[in-house]
Motif scaffolding. Structure first.
Motif, short mmCIF file in Angstrom:
data_model
loop_
_atom_site.label_atom_id
_atom_site.label_comp_id
_atom_site.label_asym_id
_atom_site.label_seq_id
_atom_site.Cartn_x
_atom_site.Cartn_y
_atom_site.Cartn_z
N TYR A 135 0.84 -1.20 0.00
CA TYR A 135 0.00 0.00 0.00
C TYR A 135 0.88 1.25 0.00
O TYR A 135 0.62 2.20 -0.75
CB TYR A 135 -0.94 0.03 1.21
CG TYR A 135 -1.73 1.33 1.26
CD1 TYR A 135 -2.93 1.46 0.56
CD2 TYR A 135 -1.24 2.45 1.92
CE1 TYR A 135 -3.62 2.64 0.55
CE2 TYR A 135 -1.91 3.64 1.92
CZ TYR A 135 -3.11 3.74 1.23
OH TYR A 135 -3.78 4.95 1.22
N LEU A 136 1.89 1.26 0.85
CA LEU A 136 2.78 2.43 0.93
C LEU A 136 3.46 2.69 -0.40
O LEU A 136 3.58 3.85 -0.83
CB LEU A 136 3.81 2.24 2.05
CG LEU A 136 3.24 2.26 3.47
CD1 LEU A 136 4.27 1.74 4.46
CD2 LEU A 136 2.77 3.66 3.84
N SER A 137 3.88 1.64 -1.09
CA SER A 137 4.50 1.80 -2.41
C SER A 137 3.50 2.35 -3.42
O SER A 137 3.82 3.25 -4.20
CB SER A 137 5.05 0.46 -2.91
OG SER A 137 6.11 0.04 -2.11
N ALA A 138 2.29 1.80 -3.42
CA ALA A 138 1.25 2.28 -4.34
C ALA A 138 0.90 3.74 -4.04
O ALA A 138 0.71 4.55 -4.96
CB ALA A 138 0.02 1.40 -4.25
N HIS A 139 0.82 4.08 -2.77
CA HIS A 139 0.52 5.45 -2.36
C HIS A 139 1.60 6.40 -2.87
O HIS A 139 1.31 7.44 -3.47
CB HIS A 139 0.41 5.52 -0.83
CG HIS A 139 0.07 6.86 -0.30
ND1 HIS A 139 1.02 7.83 -0.07
CD2 HIS A 139 -1.12 7.39 0.06
CE1 HIS A 139 0.43 8.91 0.41
NE2 HIS A 139 -0.87 8.66 0.49
N ASP A 140 2.84 6.04 -2.63
CA ASP A 140 3.98 6.87 -3.06
C ASP A 140 3.98 7.04 -4.58
O ASP A 140 4.16 8.14 -5.09
CB ASP A 140 5.29 6.23 -2.58
CG ASP A 140 6.49 7.09 -2.91
OD1 ASP A 140 6.50 8.28 -2.55
OD2 ASP A 140 7.42 6.56 -3.54
N THR A 141 3.78 5.95 -5.30
CA THR A 141 3.78 5.99 -6.77
C THR A 141 2.65 6.87 -7.29
O THR A 141 2.86 7.71 -8.19
CB THR A 141 3.65 4.58 -7.36
OG1 THR A 141 4.76 3.80 -6.89
CG2 THR A 141 3.64 4.59 -8.87
#
Length: 137
Positions: free
Chosen positions: A53-59
């Motif tokens: 989730y954190l990676s998707a949020h950042d992207t």
């Protein structure tokens, strides 16, 4: 006359996702804060989902798509994963509290309701973390 005792946050959290639903909240580093997970293995898998989730949020933010509110994943094995993230106010580097709800596909409506409750609890946890940082600051 006695005053009724307010239920603890952990007790409230447990009622949000009755079995077979599972709810899990982590911080940005992947440390579990609250969980209804029944095993260490499942807890680790939920932590991996939090990192995703954190990676998707950042992207999404870097691509100018805006801030994601919720991510829903349906799997071919009949599971649903609903994720939310709440930013911790005043935290450096955009620290977040991430909520994950895991449910069988046929319980998607219940998972959605549980996700809203988990998001509310995550926001409360985020406020407590922010207050603690201000008090230490």
């Amino acid at each position: 006359m006695s005053t009724p005792t307010a239920p603890s946050l952990k007790t409230h959290f447990t009622t949000l996702a009755p079995a077979p639903l599972v709810a899990h909240i982590t911080d940005s580093t992947g440390h579990a804060i609250l969980s209804t997970s029944s095993s260490v293995s499942q807890s680790q898998q939920l932590q991996s989902l939090s990192h995703a989730y954190l990676s998707a949020h950042d992207t999404a933010c870097r691509m100018g798509l805006g801030v994601p509110k919720r991510i829903t994943v349906e799997t071919v094995r009949g599971a649903v994963v609903m994720q939310t993230g709440t930013e911790v106010d005043g935290a450096p580097h955009g620290d977040m509290v991430v909520g994950v709800v895991l449910a069988p596909e046929e319980r998607m409506a219940e998972a959605r309701v549980a996700s809203w409750g988990v998001e509310e609890v995550a926001a409360r946890v985020g406020r407590v973390v922010a207050e603690g940082r201000r008090a230490r600051g």
